[in-house]
Design a protein around this motif. Structure first.
Motif, PDB file in Angstrom:
ATOM      1  N   ARG A   1       0.829  -1.204   0.000  1.00  0.00           N
ATOM      2  CA  ARG A   1       0.000   0.000   0.000  1.00  0.00           C
ATOM      3  C   ARG A   1       0.866   1.259   0.000  1.00  0.00           C
ATOM      4  O   ARG A   1       0.584   2.225  -0.691  1.00  0.00           O
ATOM      5  N   THR A   2       1.931   1.233   0.811  1.00  0.00           N
ATOM      6  CA  THR A   2       2.882   2.340   0.825  1.00  0.00           C
ATOM      7  C   THR A   2       4.289   1.780   0.716  1.00  0.00           C
ATOM      8  O   THR A   2       4.586   0.728   1.282  1.00  0.00           O
ATOM      9  N   GLU A   3       5.122   2.481  -0.015  1.00  0.00           N
ATOM     10  CA  GLU A   3       6.515   2.082  -0.186  1.00  0.00           C
ATOM     11  C   GLU A   3       7.399   3.306   0.062  1.00  0.00           C
ATOM     12  O   GLU A   3       7.163   4.370  -0.502  1.00  0.00           O
ATOM     13  N   VAL A   4       8.405   3.142   0.911  1.00  0.00           N
ATOM     14  CA  VAL A   4       9.254   4.250   1.320  1.00  0.00           C
ATOM     15  C   VAL A   4      10.567   4.203   0.542  1.00  0.00           C
ATOM     16  O   VAL A   4      11.206   3.141   0.458  1.00  0.00           O
TER      17      VAL A   4
ATOM     18  N   GLN B   1       8.559   3.338  10.538  1.00  0.00           N
ATOM     19  CA  GLN B   1       7.652   2.242  10.189  1.00  0.00           C
ATOM     20  C   GLN B   1       8.457   0.981   9.918  1.00  0.00           C
ATOM     21  O   GLN B   1       9.579   1.040   9.426  1.00  0.00           O
ATOM     22  N   GLY B   2       7.841  -0.152  10.247  1.00  0.00           N
ATOM     23  CA  GLY B   2       8.443  -1.428   9.915  1.00  0.00           C
ATOM     24  C   GLY B   2       8.048  -1.874   8.521  1.00  0.00           C
ATOM     25  O   GLY B   2       7.126  -1.338   7.907  1.00  0.00           O
ATOM     26  N   GLY B   3       8.764  -2.870   8.014  1.00  0.00           N
ATOM     27  CA  GLY B   3       8.440  -3.359   6.684  1.00  0.00           C
ATOM     28  C   GLY B   3       9.471  -4.348   6.185  1.00  0.00           C
ATOM     29  O   GLY B   3      10.209  -4.950   6.961  1.00  0.00           O
ATOM     30  N   VAL B   4       9.501  -4.510   4.858  1.00  0.00           N
ATOM     31  CA  VAL B   4      10.406  -5.455   4.211  1.00  0.00           C
ATOM     32  C   VAL B   4      11.264  -4.702   3.208  1.00  0.00           C
ATOM     33  O   VAL B   4      10.755  -3.892   2.418  1.00  0.00           O
TER      34      VAL B   4
ATOM     35  N   ASP C   1       4.553  -2.051   6.468  1.00  0.00           N
ATOM     36  CA  ASP C   1       3.583  -3.033   6.971  1.00  0.00           C
ATOM     37  C   ASP C   1       2.161  -2.491   7.018  1.00  0.00           C
ATOM     38  O   ASP C   1       1.323  -2.996   7.771  1.00  0.00           O
ATOM     39  N   GLN C   2       1.861  -1.483   6.225  1.00  0.00           N
ATOM     40  CA  GLN C   2       0.526  -0.887   6.250  1.00  0.00           C
ATOM     41  C   GLN C   2      -0.459  -1.606   5.338  1.00  0.00           C
ATOM     42  O   GLN C   2      -1.558  -1.108   5.108  1.00  0.00           O
ATOM     43  N   GLY C   3      -0.086  -2.770   4.816  1.00  0.00           N
ATOM     44  CA  GLY C   3      -1.026  -3.561   4.034  1.00  0.00           C
ATOM     45  C   GLY C   3      -0.559  -3.790   2.617  1.00  0.00           C
ATOM     46  O   GLY C   3       0.371  -3.142   2.121  1.00  0.00           O
ATOM     47  N   ARG C   4      -1.232  -4.763   1.953  1.00  0.00           N
ATOM     48  CA  ARG C   4      -0.941  -5.089   0.563  1.00  0.00           C
ATOM     49  C   ARG C   4      -2.169  -4.809  -0.297  1.00  0.00           C
ATOM     50  O   ARG C   4      -3.300  -4.892   0.161  1.00  0.00           O
ATOM     51  N   GLU C   5      -1.897  -4.497  -1.540  1.00  0.00           N
ATOM     52  CA  GLU C   5      -2.963  -4.180  -2.482  1.00  0.00           C
ATOM     53  C   GLU C   5      -2.649  -4.817  -3.836  1.00  0.00           C
ATOM     54  O   GLU C   5      -1.533  -5.291  -4.066  1.00  0.00           O
ATOM     55  N   VAL C   6      -3.647  -4.785  -4.702  1.00  0.00           N
ATOM     56  CA  VAL C   6      -3.458  -5.205  -6.090  1.00  0.00           C
ATOM     57  C   VAL C   6      -3.662  -3.974  -6.969  1.00  0.00           C
ATOM     58  O   VAL C   6      -4.703  -3.319  -6.900  1.00  0.00           O
ATOM     59  N   ALA C   7      -2.656  -3.654  -7.750  1.00  0.00           N
ATOM     60  CA  ALA C   7      -2.729  -2.518  -8.668  1.00  0.00           C
ATOM     61  C   ALA C   7      -3.144  -3.025 -10.040  1.00  0.00           C
ATOM     62  O   ALA C   7      -2.517  -3.937 -10.591  1.00  0.00           O
ATOM     63  N   ILE C   8      -4.213  -2.458 -10.598  1.00  0.00           N
ATOM     64  CA  ILE C   8      -4.709  -2.864 -11.915  1.00  0.00           C
ATOM     65  C   ILE C   8      -4.899  -1.617 -12.773  1.00  0.00           C
ATOM     66  O   ILE C   8      -5.090  -0.516 -12.264  1.00  0.00           O
ATOM     67  N   ASP C   9      -4.838  -1.814 -14.081  1.00  0.00           N
ATOM     68  CA  ASP C   9      -5.086  -0.746 -15.041  1.00  0.00           C
ATOM     69  C   ASP C   9      -6.379  -1.047 -15.779  1.00  0.00           C
ATOM     70  O   ASP C   9      -6.539  -2.130 -16.361  1.00  0.00           O
ATOM     71  N   VAL C  10      -7.303  -0.084 -15.762  1.00  0.00           N
ATOM     72  CA  VAL C  10      -8.647  -0.281 -16.306  1.00  0.00           C
ATOM     73  C   VAL C  10      -8.882   0.728 -17.427  1.00  0.00           C
ATOM     74  O   VAL C  10      -8.521   1.907 -17.292  1.00  0.00           O
TER      75      VAL C  10
END
Length: 369
Positions: free
Chosen positions: A64-67, A181-184, A208-217
């Protein structure tokens, strides 16, 4: 005797002609027409289903967020403490700069503060001595104003030195790269020994604020979707995983190159760890307002003027009828028809351009002709 022989000969000649006449006609090329064999056709039953009313899109699992993590001061990286794939905690030190110059800058700021404090103390003492002298008339107002101005300037220089010292201390602490923030760790863009500038990206971290699926419509479909709508998410790598997500974001502006809109579908918080970043996922949005559709092979479509049509097997099973249809969508897996056909009707699915309404047909049983 002669008359008798003539009559017998006549009878014999008539009999011979009657026998030979069909052979004479056959020799002249006159044949009876043979029936045209029925042409075999491949058919498929029409089946309307709501499953084709779903809109499916392919996307990528993303955080969801990337630093984009970088040092707040420039310098040479002394050590890097993490690798790609490491999970980090809030406040953990990820890398360090060579702090030699920062330590020297801090000592210089401390020295300037000590000088400013001494100057402020001296000018303040002078001001204290001149105050009663002004009241007794021993010194003029101009002399007192000069002493007071020097005291005020020294006090201001002291405050400036205190601020410079605070900045120097902060810059020394910035030599350690940390995150709130924590994360990978997903990417390492600089290594030990490399000189980096202020703000230059050193590490990329998926928080670690969550995962999402990015799509193009495409723009034709985005108008039918709303933020907050439910979506079904399936992974190509693991068909057993089926998740329910929520459409969180629709970008307000289309991509200038692809003319598509980027959508973000949030994965549930309890999604398994096997749903890794970068995996390919298929996102489906149900459409309750869409009519049921019948999916036919593309070869079944026949063009009647400027309108699409299909050949439908007549109830007698030996003739076909051309039927105009209304196409909902041309898809990679066939043609979605929404009107013009009835449930259970048999439609010719191959060789539509070779058929005619007067041509006798038979349903192909799969064998050789």
């Amino acid at each position: 005797m002669v008359a008798v022989r003539g009559a017998g000969s006549a009878r014999w000649a008539g009999t011979a002609l009657a026998v030979l006449f069909p052979f004479v006609l056959a020799g002249c090329g006159v044949k009876e027409e043979e029936p045209v064999p029925a042409r075999p056709v491949r058919v498929a039953a029409v089946s309307f289903t709501d499953a084709h009313a779903e809109r499916s899109f392919t996307g990528i699992v993303v955080p969801r967020t990337e630093v984009q993590a970088g040092f707040r001061v420039g310098g040479r990286i002394a050590t890097r403490l993490v690798e790609v794939g490491d999970r980090v905690k809030p406040g953990q030190v990820l890398a360090r700069l060579d702090s030699t110059d920062l330590e020297l800058a801090l000592k210089g700021a401390e020295a300037r503060l000590a000088q400013a404090e001494a100057q402020a103390t001296q000018t303040a003492a002078n001001l204290k001595r001149y105050t009663p002298l002004l009241a007794s008339g021993t010194v003029s107002q101009a002399q007192f104003d000069q002493v007071k101005a020097a005291s005020d300037a020294a006090a201001a220089q002291k405050r400036e030195a205190e601020s410079s010292l605070a900045i120097a201390r902060n810059q020394r602490s910035y030599s350690a790269l940390t995150l709130e923030q924590g994360g990978v760790i997903t990417a390492v863009l600089a290594d030990a020994g490399q000189t980096v500038s202020e703000g230059q990206t050193v590490l990329r971290i998926a928080t670690d604020q969550g995962r999402e699926v990015a799509i193009d419509v495409a723009e034709g479909d985005v108008a039918r979707l709303t933020v907050g709508g439910a979506a079904t998410i399936a992974l190509w790598a693991d068909g057993d995983i089926a998740l329910t997500g929520t459409l969180r974001e629709i970008t307000p502006v289309a991509d200038p190159a692809s003319r598509t809109f980027r959508l973000r579908v949030t994965l549930p918080a309890d999604a398994p760890d096997t749903v890794r970043l970068g995996l390919t996922a298929r996102v489906s949005f149900p459409d309750a307002n869409s009519p049921a559709l019948a999916l036919l092979p593309s070869a079944a479509l026949f063009q009647q003027g400027d309108k699409p049509a299909v050949w439908v097997l007549a109830p007698s099973k030996d003739r076909v009828q051309l039927r105009p249809v209304e196409v909902a969508a041309y898809r990679p897996d066939g043609v979605a028809v929404k009107a013009g056909l009835k449930e259970g009707e048999l439609v010719v699915t191959a060789g539509a351009h070779r058929l005619d309404a007067n041509l006798r047909v038979r349903v192909w049983d799969g064998g050789l002709p």
